[in-house]
Design a protein around this motif. Structure first.
Motif, PDB file in Angstrom:
ATOM      1  N   UNK A   1       0.835  -1.196   0.000  1.00  0.00           N
ATOM      2  CA  UNK A   1       0.000   0.000   0.000  1.00  0.00           C
ATOM      3  C   UNK A   1       0.872   1.248   0.000  1.00  0.00           C
ATOM      4  N   UNK A   2       0.296   2.322  -0.482  1.00  0.00           N
ATOM      5  CA  UNK A   2       1.015   3.595  -0.505  1.00  0.00           C
ATOM      6  C   UNK A   2       0.992   4.219   0.893  1.00  0.00           C
ATOM      7  N   UNK A   3       1.869   5.141   1.108  1.00  0.00           N
ATOM      8  CA  UNK A   3       2.000   5.830   2.386  1.00  0.00           C
ATOM      9  C   UNK A   3       0.774   6.701   2.658  1.00  0.00           C
TER      10      UNK A   3
ATOM     11  N   UNK B   1       7.747   3.367   1.436  1.00  0.00           N
ATOM     12  CA  UNK B   1       8.963   3.325   2.237  1.00  0.00           C
ATOM     13  C   UNK B   1       8.872   2.195   3.248  1.00  0.00           C
ATOM     14  N   UNK B   2       9.800   1.254   3.187  1.00  0.00           N
ATOM     15  CA  UNK B   2       9.845   0.141   4.137  1.00  0.00           C
ATOM     16  C   UNK B   2      10.960   0.308   5.162  1.00  0.00           C
TER      17      UNK B   2
ATOM     18  N   UNK C   1       3.138   0.041   8.974  1.00  0.00           N
ATOM     19  CA  UNK C   1       1.751   0.406   8.657  1.00  0.00           C
ATOM     20  C   UNK C   1       1.646   1.421   7.532  1.00  0.00           C
ATOM     21  N   UNK C   2       2.801   1.871   7.023  1.00  0.00           N
ATOM     22  CA  UNK C   2       2.840   2.839   5.926  1.00  0.00           C
ATOM     23  C   UNK C   2       2.102   4.128   6.278  1.00  0.00           C
ATOM     24  N   UNK C   3       2.481   4.689   7.433  1.00  0.00           N
ATOM     25  CA  UNK C   3       1.899   5.942   7.892  1.00  0.00           C
ATOM     26  C   UNK C   3       3.024   6.935   8.182  1.00  0.00           C
ATOM     27  N   UNK C   4       2.861   8.145   7.660  1.00  0.00           N
ATOM     28  CA  UNK C   4       3.799   9.234   7.954  1.00  0.00           C
ATOM     29  C   UNK C   4       3.010  10.304   8.698  1.00  0.00           C
TER      30      UNK C   4
END
Length: 108
Positions: free
Chosen positions: A3-5, A43-44, A82-85
């Motif tokens: 998934x995207x950020x 981003x991982x 969780x792909x959260x910024x």
């Protein structure tokens, strides 16, 4: 499928740009560009961020992005799993020198 950020607290960016006294259009363009690039990112690891943003700095668990030729700084906490910024702080380079990147919180 990756998934995207997801970017949290975009209103922090829009409020900051609205308060910018000079060069507001250029600031808006620069922050919008960062937002859209980050939103599409997957981003991982910190290395993934560094590959796209060579000038990004890592302070503890936070990433500091230089925006608009280093006129502005953006402090973001990234949950890679969780792909959260989460946008923690945004300001001028001069204001950045007065904060503690490790502890600054949204709204400070």
């Amino acid at each position: 499928m990756m998934m995207a950020m997801r970017i949290l607290a975009r209103k922090t960016l829009t409020a900051f740009v609205a308060s910018t006294q000079s060069d507001q259009e250029a600031a808006k363009s620069a922050f919008d560009a960062w937002y859209h690039e980050a939103e599409q990112a997957q981003w991982r690891t910190p290395a993934d961020v560094k590959a796209h943003y060579r000038s990004a700095s890592f302070v503890g668990e936070r990433v500091v992005f230089n925006i608009k030729g280093n006129d502005y700084r953006l402090v973001v906490a990234i949950d890679y799993g969780r792909q959260i910024a989460f946008i923690k702080w945004v300001g001028t380079h001069g204001e950045y020198d007065k904060i503690d990147v490790r502890t600054v919180q949204y709204g400070d």
